[in-house]
Design an enzyme around this catalytic site. Sequence first.
Site, PDB file in Angstrom:
ATOM      1  N   ARG A  90      -8.868  17.396   6.144  1.00 18.14           N
ATOM      2  CA  ARG A  90      -8.182  16.998   5.109  1.00 18.14           C
ATOM      3  C   ARG A  90      -7.017  18.148   4.772  1.00 18.14           C
ATOM      4  NH1 ARG A  90     -11.470  16.769  -0.956  1.00 18.14           N
ATOM      5  NH2 ARG A  90      -9.296  16.659  -2.213  1.00 18.14           N
ATOM      6  N   ASN A 144     -12.619   6.892   1.976  1.00 11.30           N
ATOM      7  CA  ASN A 144     -11.327   6.820   1.541  1.00 11.30           C
ATOM      8  C   ASN A 144     -10.817   6.689   3.087  1.00 11.30           C
ATOM      9  OD1 ASN A 144     -10.841   6.989  -1.172  1.00 11.30           O
ATOM     10  ND2 ASN A 144     -11.831   9.172  -1.154  1.00 11.30           N
ATOM     11  N   CYS A 164     -14.812   2.719  -6.246  1.00  9.67           N
ATOM     12  CA  CYS A 164     -14.063   3.815  -6.362  1.00  9.67           C
ATOM     13  C   CYS A 164     -14.453   4.166  -7.671  1.00  9.67           C
ATOM     14  CB  CYS A 164     -12.341   3.780  -6.413  1.00  9.67           C
ATOM     15  SG  CYS A 164     -11.555   5.327  -6.798  1.00  9.67           S
ATOM     16  N   HIS A 194      -6.492   3.727  -5.910  1.00  9.92           N
ATOM     17  CA  HIS A 194      -5.733   4.963  -6.090  1.00  9.92           C
ATOM     18  C   HIS A 194      -4.102   4.514  -6.372  1.00  9.92           C
ATOM     19  CE1 HIS A 194      -8.512   7.804  -3.942  1.00  9.92           C
ATOM     20  NE2 HIS A 194      -8.902   7.098  -4.816  1.00  9.92           N
ATOM     21  N   TYR A 241      -3.313   9.217  -9.907  1.00 11.47           N
ATOM     22  CA  TYR A 241      -2.771   9.196  -8.672  1.00 11.47           C
ATOM     23  C   TYR A 241      -1.372   8.821  -8.856  1.00 11.47           C
ATOM     24  CZ  TYR A 241      -7.259   9.737  -6.226  1.00 11.47           C
ATOM     25  OH  TYR A 241      -8.358  10.511  -5.729  1.00 11.47           O
TER      26      TYR A 241
END
Length: 420
Positions: A90, A144, A164, A194, A241
Amino acid sequence: MKLAVVGGGSTYTPELVDGIARLRAELPVTELVLIDTDEHRLGLVAGVSARILNRAGHPARLSTATELEKGVAGADAVLIQLRVGGQAMRHQDETVPLECGCVGQETVGAGGLAMAMRTVRVVLDVAERVAAVAPKAWIVDFTNPVGIVTKALLDAGHRAIGLCNVAIGFQRRFAALLDVEPSRIALDHVGLNHLTWIRAVYLRGEDVLPRLIDQHGEAIAKQIGLPEPVLHRLGVVPSYYLRYYYEHDAVVAEQKVGTSRASAVKEVEDKLLELYADPSVDTKPDLLTSRGGAFYSEAAVALLASLFGEGGDVHVVNVRNNGTLPFLPDNAVVEVPATVTSAGAQTWPVAPVSPLLAGLIGHVSAYESLAVRAAITGGEDLVTEALLAHPLVGQISVAERLAGRLIEVNRDFLPWASVR
């Protein structure tokens, strides 16, 4: 019902177990299996999860498994919550794009593509193995990037639905501002995972979004990280987002001088695991709220309850478009309200989408199709095409450079790129 959680060693899991314990009337789980290849984490998470269930007097049998087939055999539902590569990868998702002047985010833009490249093949393998030993199981994807992963699952013919926590988060926050129970709030929530906007907030059939913006615009704007005038200009509430799109350059400038979210989350996870190891901890730690994923348990439990109960409740989920947004292909995956029953999700009719929203939705949806292809087939050309199609990249020189860097950094997770 038997619920299996793939990625059960996640620090998120006690949030889910807390929801199962609190909402037992809605979802009668009789067997809960936590599955993970990391035995140490799995043991810590399972320990605190068992204590949470015991404290609540919940009768579910909790067990663990490191072998997928053993854990999911005969399951009614399988919830997948994987992070392939962990927080270390990440961190790469959030920093490598910055080298090219692009937003560094784990699910959006180039970072999201990197995550998809590592994840899609793994989730498809899990789904195939689930189908072999639990052919009637519903797969609920919380992994995700949810929209891309769910599309890959549906394209492969799996009985899957994506989930989500963004929509339920908005519902709960709006309810708090209005001082009403969340169940009285319904959202006109439209877009892709998102990449969504709240176009209306219904209370007793009345759209109270204009009132919310007028009376609480400053608080809402702070939550989504955008200037308050944006709310008045658009007349809708973008998800947080959208800041990566609407204020791209400002976000990049902030990220270049800050630390990655992955670094902060890693510290939180380490502290959580220490708490989970304490045999006196038998409730969800307050620290878990800083991990992210607010209201995840409520969203997951409510969705499962509709899939396995009487059904008929409305949830915001990731499902096939099938004409819901007429400007997208039917096989696109959208995030919209749907009535959920044991047969699956039936989307609601959606009011026409303004060009301002539709243009960006169409753009990112096209990228998602290319992202699925790049993740499954592999190859630098397909990775470059996906990046070129994304509105946060969109330049050939940047796409080519980023494609090479993403493949280089993720090589150990890409079978097609493993030969140097």
